[in-house]
Design a protein around this motif. Sequence first.
Motif, mmCIF file in Angstrom:
data_model
loop_
_atom_site.group_PDB
_atom_site.id
_atom_site.type_symbol
_atom_site.label_atom_id
_atom_site.label_comp_id
_atom_site.label_asym_id
_atom_site.label_seq_id
_atom_site.Cartn_x
_atom_site.Cartn_y
_atom_site.Cartn_z
ATOM 1 N N ARG A 167 -13.541 -86.502 21.416
ATOM 2 C CA ARG A 167 -14.162 -86.426 22.742
ATOM 3 C C ARG A 167 -13.197 -87.026 23.761
ATOM 4 O O ARG A 167 -12.604 -88.069 23.521
ATOM 5 N N GLY A 168 -13.084 -86.409 24.912
ATOM 6 C CA GLY A 168 -12.076 -86.831 25.870
ATOM 7 C C GLY A 168 -12.544 -87.780 26.935
ATOM 8 O O GLY A 168 -11.792 -88.093 27.858
ATOM 9 N N LYS A 169 -13.794 -88.257 26.839
ATOM 10 C CA LYS A 169 -14.288 -89.175 27.862
ATOM 11 C C LYS A 169 -15.279 -90.146 27.254
ATOM 12 O O LYS A 169 -15.798 -89.932 26.150
ATOM 13 N N ALA A 170 -15.543 -91.232 27.982
ATOM 14 C CA ALA A 170 -16.415 -92.299 27.500
ATOM 15 C C ALA A 170 -17.866 -91.817 27.405
ATOM 16 O O ALA A 170 -18.269 -90.833 28.034
ATOM 17 N N ILE A 171 -18.657 -92.534 26.604
ATOM 18 C CA ILE A 171 -20.075 -92.253 26.395
ATOM 19 C C ILE A 171 -20.878 -93.434 26.952
ATOM 20 O O ILE A 171 -20.516 -94.593 26.728
ATOM 21 N N PHE A 172 -22.004 -93.128 27.627
ATOM 22 C CA PHE A 172 -22.785 -94.179 28.283
ATOM 23 C C PHE A 172 -24.247 -94.128 27.860
ATOM 24 O O PHE A 172 -24.785 -93.075 27.541
ATOM 25 N N TRP A 173 -24.886 -95.310 27.916
ATOM 26 C CA TRP A 173 -26.318 -95.417 27.647
ATOM 27 C C TRP A 173 -26.969 -96.412 28.599
ATOM 28 O O TRP A 173 -26.339 -97.386 29.035
ATOM 29 N N GLU A 174 -28.246 -96.177 28.862
ATOM 30 C CA GLU A 174 -29.134 -97.179 29.459
ATOM 31 C C GLU A 174 -30.558 -96.803 29.137
ATOM 32 O O GLU A 174 -30.983 -95.661 29.334
ATOM 33 N N HIS A 175 -31.299 -97.741 28.601
ATOM 34 C CA HIS A 175 -32.731 -97.540 28.385
ATOM 35 C C HIS A 175 -33.412 -98.896 28.424
ATOM 36 O O HIS A 175 -33.096 -99.785 27.629
ATOM 37 N N GLN A 176 -34.322 -99.048 29.388
ATOM 38 C CA GLN A 176 -35.103 -100.278 29.524
ATOM 39 C C GLN A 176 -34.225 -101.514 29.650
ATOM 40 O O GLN A 176 -34.522 -102.566 29.092
ATOM 41 N N GLY A 177 -33.112 -101.356 30.356
ATOM 42 C CA GLY A 177 -32.210 -102.483 30.570
ATOM 43 C C GLY A 177 -31.227 -102.721 29.454
ATOM 44 O O GLY A 177 -30.345 -103.579 29.573
ATOM 45 N N ASN A 178 -31.344 -101.987 28.356
ATOM 46 C CA ASN A 178 -30.339 -102.031 27.291
ATOM 47 C C ASN A 178 -29.212 -101.083 27.686
ATOM 48 O O ASN A 178 -29.462 -99.917 28.010
ATOM 49 N N LYS A 179 -27.981 -101.562 27.665
ATOM 50 C CA LYS A 179 -26.859 -100.816 28.235
ATOM 51 C C LYS A 179 -25.675 -100.797 27.269
ATOM 52 O O LYS A 179 -25.471 -101.750 26.520
ATOM 53 N N ALA A 180 -24.894 -99.720 27.333
ATOM 54 C CA ALA A 180 -23.695 -99.648 26.494
ATOM 55 C C ALA A 180 -22.742 -98.608 27.020
ATOM 56 O O ALA A 180 -23.127 -97.665 27.730
ATOM 57 N N VAL A 181 -21.465 -98.775 26.643
ATOM 58 C CA VAL A 181 -20.442 -97.763 26.878
ATOM 59 C C VAL A 181 -19.531 -97.743 25.652
ATOM 60 O O VAL A 181 -19.159 -98.801 25.126
ATOM 61 N N ARG A 182 -19.228 -96.545 25.176
ATOM 62 C CA ARG A 182 -18.285 -96.360 24.067
ATOM 63 C C ARG A 182 -17.062 -95.637 24.629
ATOM 64 O O ARG A 182 -17.161 -94.526 25.159
ATOM 65 N N ASP A 183 -15.919 -96.274 24.536
ATOM 66 C CA ASP A 183 -14.671 -95.720 25.058
ATOM 67 C C ASP A 183 -13.612 -95.841 23.968
ATOM 68 O O ASP A 183 -13.052 -96.911 23.738
ATOM 69 N N GLY A 184 -13.366 -94.721 23.277
ATOM 70 C CA GLY A 184 -12.442 -94.769 22.148
ATOM 71 C C GLY A 184 -13.001 -95.655 21.044
ATOM 72 O O GLY A 184 -14.136 -95.497 20.615
ATOM 73 N N LYS A 185 -12.198 -96.611 20.584
ATOM 74 C CA LYS A 185 -12.659 -97.480 19.501
ATOM 75 C C LYS A 185 -13.507 -98.636 20.002
ATOM 76 O O LYS A 185 -14.088 -99.385 19.202
ATOM 77 N N TRP A 186 -13.606 -98.811 21.311
ATOM 78 C CA TRP A 186 -14.309 -99.956 21.862
ATOM 79 C C TRP A 186 -15.735 -99.601 22.277
ATOM 80 O O TRP A 186 -15.985 -98.552 22.861
ATOM 81 N N LYS A 187 -16.645 -100.514 21.955
ATOM 82 C CA LYS A 187 -18.018 -100.388 22.432
ATOM 83 C C LYS A 187 -18.438 -101.693 23.083
ATOM 84 O O LYS A 187 -18.363 -102.760 22.475
#
Length: 579
Positions: free
Chosen positions: A489-509
């Motif tokens: 995948r060529g771009k970062a992945i994002f999440w948010e639900h009920q104030g729980n948040k995350a981003v996955r960028d390559g090997k880093w989360k």
Amino acid sequence: LKRFISNRIPRNFLNISLSKEKPKRPNVVLIMADDLGFSDVGCFGSEIETPNIDALGFSGIRFSQMYNCARCCPSRASLMTGLYPHQAGIGHMVHDSKVNSKAYQGYLRSDRPTIAEVLRDFGGYKTRMVGKWHVGGEYPPNDPEYWKTHAGDDVHPTPFQRGFQEHYGTLGGAGSYYDPPSLVHNDKIITETPDDYYYTDKINDEACRMIREVVGSNNIDADCEEEVQPFFLYIAHLAPHWPLHAPPEVISKYRGKYMDGWDKLRENRYAKLRQQGIIKDEWRCSPRDENSFAWEESSNADWEDAKMATYAAQIDIMDRGIGRVVQVLKECEVFEDTVIIFLSDNGGCAEFLKEDGGEGSWTEEYSTKSSDGTQTIVGNDPKRFPGDRSTFMSYGLPWANASNSPFRLFKSWVHEGGISTPFLLHWPNGIKSDLSGTVHNKPWLMNDIVATIFEVAGVTYPSKYKGVATPSLEGQSFLRALSDDNTKRGKAIFWEHQGNKAVRDGKWKLVYRHGGDWELFDMETDRTELHNLAPKKKRRVNQMIAIWEAWAKRCDVHPWPLHPIAEGGKDWVHFPWLW
């Protein structure tokens, strides 16, 4: 038409043709389970018997790092549109969150075309759906008059209105498997079911009927000059979402198999996942969840075994039905030309349902009478055993912790246990032969499935739909991964639900549990999220916070809670094991 199609069809299946050398695009069967944990099917480490799903996984490609959007309706909104949930209109749940934002309106936005609308209108696909919708507003399970009055209005769009030429299933989020609430066929509400009705079986039976009908109509049209229409079938199971409902003869198959408890089950699944190559040996299994307890401390072992046995039975029955779907595809001679995808909408569910249907509790809405007059009693009462229509139980946090082995946390959170789905893609005519049966280990998000299906179908996502500009598709096609395992995948992945948040960028989360601190994990060495590197890598943390905040602004993500919590009150969404 041939030129239009051939310019958009991947080269690895241009050599497939009909009689008269008509180009042939594949059918697509998209199957989604509900609240199924990462290790709940056999080809992802489970002891539950799922031979049909396993056969697809072991002869297709399993993706070990496919992600969903952490919760039923946000995931479905993403899967239906190829966007992030907030962009599709379901930033939280299927009610109006009253924050004056279309991102939280609680139903699919009309200016976001669905996968069915795009495939139908731009690809000429026949579109069918069976099962759970849950992206079109609220449907109180105890109020049939509400369903009749509101289904299909401006804030309760139905599958039949959003691109599916036929739909059989439920519009709301959950309910009895014997008498499912908000049950419809197209625009007709169904309020009574036969005494032998079981929702999972009916979903699969209707899927088989639809396949036979669309293939039959194609055979009638086979001599026409135009391309025979392929079909897109979305099978959205309720299983194994609560309540724990299953026939006694299937439950009995699993009774006693869980008397070793959830701790031993987590160990066994962890070992099998490593053996199957789904997870790396160096990833340690996460410890038992802090809100669970040792199996030896359980005072109701037989009841706990019965709950997990019923949960297993629900999955077993779903798998049998998927086997019937596969058999019909073979009988109709379209199996080789059909892309079959299987995934779950979120991780295993820790919701407890302890209120016993008491007056004033939200679960009281499920305390209904079945069509045969049986009263449903809601609650996890150890004096009663799950399975029949008079009960309404969940399997609870400790078993959910096992379902999500080897990861942390559950449905609604964006640590790996909440967002990691078992995922497989089966396509005999599209997967490179030496990749059949392999495990693909790159990270992807469920909106990528939409982009992939569009590429497979030779369809370009429209810049306008019905005269209204559409946002760019967020998903990125992974079609190349079917012939090149190094595809990323060529771009970062994002999440948010009920104030729980995350981003996955390559090997880093980078991940944030509401009320805590940002944590940083190296997913190549520590996907089970046990070694927080945030204190040592503050620069990277700040960089990733910045890209998450830019995404949140673009998608109109609001701070949590959406409304102030009363003084002395509790933000109950973060304590489902106390519900």
